[in-house]
Design an enzyme around this catalytic site. Structure first.
Site, PDB file in Angstrom:
ATOM      1  N   GLY A 205     -41.758 -21.316 -18.250  1.00 53.67           N
ATOM      2  CA  GLY A 205     -42.188 -22.305 -17.139  1.00 53.67           C
ATOM      3  C   GLY A 205     -41.362 -22.367 -16.057  1.00 53.67           C
ATOM      4  O   GLY A 205     -41.298 -21.024 -15.414  1.00 53.67           O
ATOM      5  N   ASP A 230     -50.801 -19.554 -23.917  1.00 55.22           N
ATOM      6  CA  ASP A 230     -49.471 -20.128 -23.891  1.00 55.22           C
ATOM      7  C   ASP A 230     -48.597 -19.775 -23.213  1.00 55.22           C
ATOM      8  O   ASP A 230     -48.328 -18.528 -22.771  1.00 55.22           O
ATOM      9  CB  ASP A 230     -48.946 -19.850 -25.483  1.00 55.22           C
ATOM     10  N   LEU A 231     -48.109 -20.469 -22.038  1.00 61.02           N
ATOM     11  CA  LEU A 231     -47.798 -20.086 -20.664  1.00 61.02           C
ATOM     12  C   LEU A 231     -46.475 -19.221 -21.136  1.00 61.02           C
ATOM     13  O   LEU A 231     -45.591 -19.686 -21.746  1.00 61.02           O
ATOM     14  CB  LEU A 231     -46.953 -21.548 -20.221  1.00 61.02           C
ATOM     15  N   ASP A 232     -46.352 -18.323 -20.534  1.00 63.66           N
ATOM     16  CA  ASP A 232     -45.234 -17.272 -20.523  1.00 63.66           C
ATOM     17  C   ASP A 232     -45.073 -16.796 -21.849  1.00 63.66           C
ATOM     18  O   ASP A 232     -43.904 -16.284 -22.294  1.00 63.66           O
ATOM     19  CB  ASP A 232     -44.291 -18.078 -19.801  1.00 63.66           C
ATOM     20  N   GLU A 233     -45.765 -16.966 -22.940  1.00 65.86           N
ATOM     21  CA  GLU A 233     -45.793 -16.424 -24.248  1.00 65.86           C
ATOM     22  C   GLU A 233     -46.609 -15.250 -24.688  1.00 65.86           C
ATOM     23  O   GLU A 233     -46.337 -14.978 -25.715  1.00 65.86           O
ATOM     24  CB  GLU A 233     -45.669 -17.599 -25.288  1.00 65.86           C
TER      25      GLU A 233
END
Ligand SMILES: Nc1nc2c(c(=O)[nH]1)N[C@@H](CN(C=O)c1ccc(C(=O)N[C@@H](CCC(=O)O)C(=O)O)cc1)CN2
EC number: 3.5.1.10
Length: 288
Positions: A205, A230-233
């Site tokens: 994030g 999925d943020l940054d995943e």
């Protein structure tokens, strides 16, 4: 050293259920179509019932041989349950770069592109700010300013998609600080690369350097990954770290981090453009 005879260099990326003899069958298929294999990489998740991944780089005499091989590949792929991607060196990928205000990752990509180290066309740079227009236009690349706010995000994305339509094969988020919607991402599956300014999965994030400073870490890092909902995943392509200590405040961490961000992103982009990366679930296989 390639043969003096003019040939075309091609790359076949594939994945399929593991089964005995398949490597030999694929090699024979290529040789039968006139391929001279120059590099062969494979990985299997489990020799018994896993998934087999291959990256084969080879030379072909001409476009006619390439077209015939491509035409027959579908039949072989169907027999083995393969997913495959075939490319050749004259199919230059088209890469759009998204930026916000920070220029270090953008300038690294543009410098390596200008020097020929990164082989791609760059039809446009898109930004939610105007700060980097002059830098981009000095490279002769069109710059599009599309402001984004919570209220205008949907309209901004629609405008962006229209600009990109049929013009790009890859989008690189070079410190672009807007979260892309699932609807946007669905247009470019495994074709959007982001540089996250932390050694994921740490500090997902916004504001990872502030989180790193507050945590008192001794290593900071950067992670290039494919963008998913999925943020940054998303699947990690490349990572690296740099050592820091108690003397680094947040500003010093950011300065130290810039070097590793720019090199990690450039390496990930270069591998993607040269078809070295396969995605498997939420992981990658990088045949570097
Ligand atoms: N769908 C995805 N979009 C983006 C990803 C991703 O992994 N999935 N990565 C980001 C980049 N990023 C971290 O690397 C990141 C950027 C921005 C934010 C954020 O909270 N942005 C706010 C707005 C901030 C601002 O206006 O300055 C927001 O979008 O609401 C978090 C992480 C790029 N996009």
């Amino acid at each position: 050293m390639r043969s003096s005879k003019a040939t075309i260099r091609a790359v076949l990326l594939l994945s399929c259920p593991e089964r005995p003899g398949i490597i030999s069958d694929v090699s024979n298929f290529l040789v039968k179509h006139g391929a001279n294999i120059v590099q062969f990489d494979q990985h299997t998740t489990d020799p018994q019932d896993g998934v087999l991944f291959m990256r084969i780089e080879f030379d072909l005499e001409d476009d006619r041989h390439f077209a015939k091989l491509k035409g027959n590949l579908a039949a072989m792929a169907g027999e083995y349950g393969m997913e495959w991607r075939l490319s050749h060196e004259r199919q230059t990928k088209r890469m759009a770069i998204f930026v916000s205000k920070m220029d270090h990752c953008l300038l690294e990509l543009l410098w390596r592109w200008k020097s020929g180290e990164i082989h791609a066309e760059i039809p446009m740079v898109i930004s939610n700010h105007n700060d980097l227009r002059e830098a981009v236009e000095s490279y002769g690349i069109p710059y599009y300013h599309i402001p984004v706010s919570a209220e205008t995000k949907e309209e901004a994305e629609a405008k962006t998609l229209e600009l990109l339509k049929d013009k790009v094969d890859l989008i690189v988020l070079a410190r672009y600080m807007q979260i892309l919607s699932p609807a946007f991402i669905s247009h470019y599956p495994d074709q959007i690369i982001n540089i996250h300014h932390s050694f994921l999965p740490a500090f997902i994030g916004a504001n990872p350097y502030r989180k790193a400073f507050e945590r008192g870490v001794k290593l900071i890092g950067a992670t290039a990954h494919y963008v998913t909902n999925d943020l940054d995943e998303g699947p990690i392509i490349e990572q690296d770290v740099v050592r820091v200590n108690h003397r680094y405040n947040e500003a010093a961490l950011k300065i130290a981090g810039r070097q590793v961000e720019r090199s990690v992103l450039a390496q990930a982009v270069a591998w993607h453009l040269k078809d070295h990366v396969l995605v498997y679930g939420n992981k990658t296989i990088v045949f570097a």
